[in-house]
Structures are given as C-alpha cells and as structure tokens.
Design a protein around this motif. Structure first.
Motif, PDB file in Angstrom:
ATOM      1  N   HIS A  52      48.739  26.903  47.343  1.00 49.83           N
ATOM      2  CA  HIS A  52      49.992  26.943  46.427  1.00 49.83           C
ATOM      3  C   HIS A  52      49.538  27.212  45.035  1.00 49.83           C
ATOM      4  O   HIS A  52      49.946  28.030  44.212  1.00 49.83           O
ATOM      5  CB  HIS A  52      50.712  25.632  46.685  1.00 49.83           C
ATOM      6  CG  HIS A  52      51.939  25.589  45.912  1.00 49.83           C
ATOM      7  ND1 HIS A  52      52.086  24.940  44.659  1.00 49.83           N
ATOM      8  CD2 HIS A  52      53.329  26.171  46.204  1.00 49.83           C
ATOM      9  CE1 HIS A  52      53.303  25.259  44.155  1.00 49.83           C
ATOM     10  NE2 HIS A  52      53.981  25.748  45.152  1.00 49.83           N
ATOM     11  N   ILE A  53      48.461  26.440  44.918  1.00 50.10           N
ATOM     12  CA  ILE A  53      47.724  26.427  43.634  1.00 50.10           C
ATOM     13  C   ILE A  53      47.167  27.796  43.194  1.00 50.10           C
ATOM     14  O   ILE A  53      47.489  28.423  42.017  1.00 50.10           O
ATOM     15  CB  ILE A  53      46.565  25.445  43.373  1.00 50.10           C
ATOM     16  CG1 ILE A  53      47.130  23.862  43.404  1.00 50.10           C
ATOM     17  CG2 ILE A  53      45.529  25.773  42.138  1.00 50.10           C
ATOM     18  CD1 ILE A  53      45.889  23.044  43.684  1.00 50.10           C
ATOM     19  N   ASP A  54      46.572  28.465  44.279  1.00 46.73           N
ATOM     20  CA  ASP A  54      46.025  29.666  43.740  1.00 46.73           C
ATOM     21  C   ASP A  54      47.181  30.947  43.662  1.00 46.73           C
ATOM     22  O   ASP A  54      47.147  31.695  42.891  1.00 46.73           O
ATOM     23  CB  ASP A  54      45.206  30.360  45.044  1.00 46.73           C
ATOM     24  CG  ASP A  54      44.032  29.463  45.026  1.00 46.73           C
ATOM     25  OD1 ASP A  54      43.382  28.920  43.768  1.00 46.73           O
ATOM     26  OD2 ASP A  54      42.955  29.778  45.906  1.00 46.73           O
ATOM     27  N   ALA A  55      48.249  30.812  44.427  1.00 50.47           N
ATOM     28  CA  ALA A  55      49.353  31.576  44.460  1.00 50.47           C
ATOM     29  C   ALA A  55      50.088  31.401  43.115  1.00 50.47           C
ATOM     30  O   ALA A  55      50.244  32.431  42.152  1.00 50.47           O
ATOM     31  CB  ALA A  55      50.480  31.180  45.295  1.00 50.47           C
ATOM     32  N   SER A  56      50.153  30.271  42.441  1.00 52.64           N
ATOM     33  CA  SER A  56      50.739  30.097  41.320  1.00 52.64           C
ATOM     34  C   SER A  56      49.845  30.526  40.237  1.00 52.64           C
ATOM     35  O   SER A  56      50.207  31.162  39.067  1.00 52.64           O
ATOM     36  CB  SER A  56      50.829  28.391  41.056  1.00 52.64           C
ATOM     37  OG  SER A  56      51.355  28.224  39.639  1.00 52.64           O
ATOM     38  N   LEU A  57      48.433  30.375  40.265  1.00 51.69           N
ATOM     39  CA  LEU A  57      47.593  30.779  39.412  1.00 51.69           C
ATOM     40  C   LEU A  57      47.639  32.543  39.169  1.00 51.69           C
ATOM     41  O   LEU A  57      47.445  32.995  38.220  1.00 51.69           O
ATOM     42  CB  LEU A  57      46.198  30.532  39.893  1.00 51.69           C
ATOM     43  CG  LEU A  57      44.912  30.582  38.687  1.00 51.69           C
ATOM     44  CD1 LEU A  57      45.375  30.286  37.221  1.00 51.69           C
ATOM     45  CD2 LEU A  57      43.774  30.017  39.311  1.00 51.69           C
ATOM     46  N   ILE A  58      47.774  33.056  40.523  1.00 50.42           N
ATOM     47  CA  ILE A  58      47.703  34.310  40.439  1.00 50.42           C
ATOM     48  C   ILE A  58      49.028  35.257  39.556  1.00 50.42           C
ATOM     49  O   ILE A  58      48.849  35.971  39.039  1.00 50.42           O
ATOM     50  CB  ILE A  58      47.617  35.106  42.037  1.00 50.42           C
ATOM     51  CG1 ILE A  58      46.361  34.764  42.664  1.00 50.42           C
ATOM     52  CG2 ILE A  58      48.119  36.516  41.892  1.00 50.42           C
ATOM     53  CD1 ILE A  58      46.206  35.003  44.111  1.00 50.42           C
TER      54      ILE A  58
END
Length: 126
Positions: A52-58
């Motif tokens: 979830h964090i990586d998707a948000s960051l992307i």
C-alpha cells in the motif's frame, strides 16, 4: 528512546530486512538491544503495509520509478508514508521534518530536498 532515534534505527532495520532473509525481531536486534514499542511499530508497520505504501508512493513520484530511487530515500519515504497514512499520533509537519533530518544524516542535501518534495504532496492533498 526518542522518536528521532527510533526512526533512524527503523531505517537501519529496514535495510537489514531488504538485504537479508531475517525476521523483524532479528533486524531490530541487529541495530539495538532496546525493545522500543515505537521502533517496532515503525518497522512492523512498513513491512505489513509495504504494498500500500509503495502504491501510494508511486502515485506521487514524478519522473522516477520506485526501483530507481536510492535505498536511503526509498526507505525514509516508506517510514514517513507509513506514519502519515497509518498513524495519527504525529503531526505531518513533524514526520516530514524528521524525514528531512534523517536524510541529511544518512543521505545528502539532494536526498533531503527530494524527500521533502515527495512528502509535501501528502500534505497538500487529502
């Protein structure tokens, strides 16, 4: 343990986890003997919510892919985004300031400016 130190140790523990097949407890044990609840929360939270964090960051990155980010910036951003999205105890400005300061210690001037730019996108949009 002060929260700044917990964040710095979380960065180091997450590096351990990225580079070795070990448990969260082992990674934390490699960086400190202290059993700090906030440190454990940060490391466990980043690991648990990494997708979830990586998707948000992307979504927030411009002209960068997650895989191209240097490890320091990527790990500092993951910790900060975990705090911003999944905890309410620390104000966003404090999370951002702490992240910038940690980048100045472990990265360089470019690191802190880059992290500030990415994290500022989390405070301008709800």
């Amino acid at each position: 343990m002060k929260r700044r130190l917990a964040r710095e140790l979380a960065l180091q523990a997450l590096f351990q986890l990225d580079n070795h097949e070990i448990s969260i407890e082992e990674a934390i044990g490699h960086v400190t003997d202290d059993h700090d609840a906030f440190l454990t929360q940060l490391v466990s939270g980043v690991v648990e919510h990494k997708e979830h964090i990586d998707a948000s960051l992307i979504e927030k990155l411009e002209n960068w892919s997650l895989s191209r980010l240097p490890k320091i910036e990527r790990t500092v951003l993951r910790i900060a985004i975990y705090e911003l999205l999944f905890t309410e105890e620390t104000p966003a400005k404090v999370v951002i300031n702490e992240s910038i300061e940690i980048c100045k210690i472990f990265g360089d001037e470019k690191s802190s400016r880059f992290v500030n730019g990415v994290l500022s996108k989390y405070t301008t949009q709800s």
